[in-house]
Design an enzyme around this catalytic site. Structure first.
Site, PDB file in Angstrom:
ATOM      1  N   GLU A  95       0.824  -1.197   0.000  1.00  0.00           N
ATOM      2  CA  GLU A  95       0.000   0.000   0.000  1.00  0.00           C
ATOM      3  C   GLU A  95       0.866   1.258   0.000  1.00  0.00           C
ATOM      4  OE1 GLU A  95      -4.168  -1.479   1.912  1.00  0.00           O
ATOM      5  OE2 GLU A  95      -2.694  -0.735   3.337  1.00  0.00           O
ATOM      6  N   CYS A 108       3.522   8.460   1.168  1.00  0.00           N
ATOM      7  CA  CYS A 108       3.984   7.474   2.142  1.00  0.00           C
ATOM      8  C   CYS A 108       4.198   6.158   1.402  1.00  0.00           C
ATOM      9  CB  CYS A 108       2.952   7.320   3.252  1.00  0.00           C
ATOM     10  SG  CYS A 108       3.369   6.087   4.492  1.00  0.00           S
ATOM     11  N   CYS A 115       5.988  -6.809   7.314  1.00  0.00           N
ATOM     12  CA  CYS A 115       7.052  -6.263   8.162  1.00  0.00           C
ATOM     13  C   CYS A 115       7.633  -7.382   8.999  1.00  0.00           C
ATOM     14  CB  CYS A 115       6.505  -5.157   9.063  1.00  0.00           C
ATOM     15  SG  CYS A 115       7.802  -4.334  10.043  1.00  0.00           S
ATOM     16  N   CYS A 119       5.771  -4.867  16.169  1.00  0.00           N
ATOM     17  CA  CYS A 119       5.262  -3.808  17.040  1.00  0.00           C
ATOM     18  C   CYS A 119       3.778  -4.051  17.301  1.00  0.00           C
ATOM     19  CB  CYS A 119       5.480  -2.447  16.401  1.00  0.00           C
ATOM     20  SG  CYS A 119       7.219  -2.065  16.079  1.00  0.00           S
ATOM     21  N   CYS A 122       0.715  -1.911  15.582  1.00  0.00           N
ATOM     22  CA  CYS A 122       0.764  -1.669  14.140  1.00  0.00           C
ATOM     23  C   CYS A 122       0.124  -2.813  13.367  1.00  0.00           C
ATOM     24  CB  CYS A 122       2.222  -1.489  13.701  1.00  0.00           C
ATOM     25  SG  CYS A 122       2.429  -1.201  11.933  1.00  0.00           S
ATOM     26  N   CYS A 342      -1.790   6.290   9.974  1.00  0.00           N
ATOM     27  CA  CYS A 342      -0.570   5.717  10.536  1.00  0.00           C
ATOM     28  C   CYS A 342      -0.892   4.449  11.324  1.00  0.00           C
ATOM     29  CB  CYS A 342       0.094   6.744  11.442  1.00  0.00           C
ATOM     30  SG  CYS A 342       1.630   6.191  12.161  1.00  0.00           S
TER      31      CYS A 342
END
Length: 365
Positions: A95, A108, A115, A119, A122, A342
């Site tokens: 994305e 962005c 990933c 975390c 997220c 975010c």
């Protein structure tokens, strides 16, 4: 030469493209010509590159390519934020988000499929990890957004800023990251200022040092906790690179260019990291480091174990930091109605880490 064997010229920075042409007996200026055609003008058909000889155009068409991405979906928020899901093969999609604000247009971009970090606040980390993106796959996000927006708006350069805050930990894909940044800064392509390209990291200390030595750009550090024990829980990478080492690396980064300051990102989690005592501890941690703080209201996603701090709590936290002399802003949530805010990016990930299966097992236990 078959289609699958063709060289993707998007994976070359200027030096790599000059070497590509030199290997074929061509002058180095051919790289400049091709860079302008592809990145400045959006031309990917060699036959349209009219300042190249016909012989060279034919040879390039036979052995090289610039393949635009397949757009799986496009979503537009009520606030004008736009999110593209781009196909990167094998059932994976990344994305990319465009955030307009007056004359400023921020893109962005993603650096990995999923990933490799975990975390807890997220959505991308919850999706697991497949692979690093190539430099071309990173750059094609800018190429696609720039030229689509140019056609729609008539503006020459609608994207003024690039932030590596999409899917993935950029510094764990270091070589491809830097190669893509080199072309973003090149005057023949996008001509971005190095201070308008921001790399956001969770704190991969050795690569913060390498970035300082190789290509210093704006640096944002995902902090989210002022003490080791809490950060260990929120961001497991802290167990490998603890806050003490991370802050030392931040000082080294700033010392390399005193015009520079670091942005620290701090997601506001209700009852977790938002107390007045934690604000004061954060100020002690930062000390005299040239920096600014970006407080980020937590953006929920399915299965998230947190809630966002209320506005009064965020305001109090911010005031404590401002009173101690720190430039502190609260990020305006953009694109949350299309899951583009975010921490919400998820994409499509064929999870090789098996993290999704483990998480699903934990949820059903």
């Amino acid at each position: 030469m078959s289609q699958t064997e063709r060289t993707n010229l998007l994976d070359f920075d200027r030096a790599g493209l000059e070497a590509f042409f030199a290997d074929r007996g061509e002058k180095g200026f051919r790289a400049s010509q091709v860079l302008q055609w592809v990145h400045r003008h959006g031309v990917t058909d060699f036959e349209q590159m009219t300042n190249l000889s016909q012989k060279l155009r034919t040879a390039l068409a036979d052995e090289a390519e610039f393949t635009p991405p397949r757009v799986i979906s496009t979503q537009v928020s009520t606030d004008g934020t736009r999110k593209w899901l781009l196909d990167v093969g094998a059932g994976n999609g990344v994305e990319t988000v465009y955030i307009p604000e007056g004359e400023r247009g921020t893109l962005c971009v993603s650096s990995q499929v999923g990933c490799s970090l975990t975390c807890s606040f997220c959505a991308t980390g919850r999706q697991g990890f497949n692979r690093n993106l190539s430099s071309g796959e990173i750059l094609i996000q800018l190429w696609h957004a720039q030229h689509e927006l140019m056609r729609e708006t008539g503006r020459d350069r609608p994207i003024t800023n690039v932030v590596f805050m999409g899917m993935g930990e950029p510094l764990l894909n270091f070589d491809n990251l830097v190669s893509a940044i080199d072309l973003m800064l090149d005057d023949l392509t996008y001509g971005l200022s190095k201070w308008r390209v921001t790399v956001s990291t969770s704190g991969v200390v050795p690569y913060i040092d390498r970035l300082r030595e190789r290509r210093q750009v704006a640096l944002a550090v995902s902090l989210h906790a002022p003490e080791e024990s809490l950060r260990d829980k929120l961001m497991p990478i802290n167990q490998k690179y603890p806050l003490s080492e991370l802050m030392a690396a931040c000082h080294r980064y700033v010392d390399a260019d005193r015009r520079h300051s670091i942005t620290f990102e701090y997601t506001m989690l209700a009852g977790i990291n938002d107390s007045p005592e934690q604000a004061r501890a954060l100020a002690r941690l930062l000390g005299d480091l040239p920096c600014k703080l970006n407080l980020i209201p937590f953006n929920p996603f399915p299965g998230a174990p947190y809630e966002c701090s209320d506005p009064a709590t965020i305001s109090r936290f911010s005031r404590i930091l401002r009173d101690r002399g720190y430039v502190t802003t609260t990020r305006k949530t953009r694109g949350d109605d299309i899951a583009a805010a975010c921490g919400q990016l998820a994409g499509q990930v064929d999870d090789r880490s098996r993290r999704v299966a483990r998480w699903q097992g934990e949820q059903s236990a």
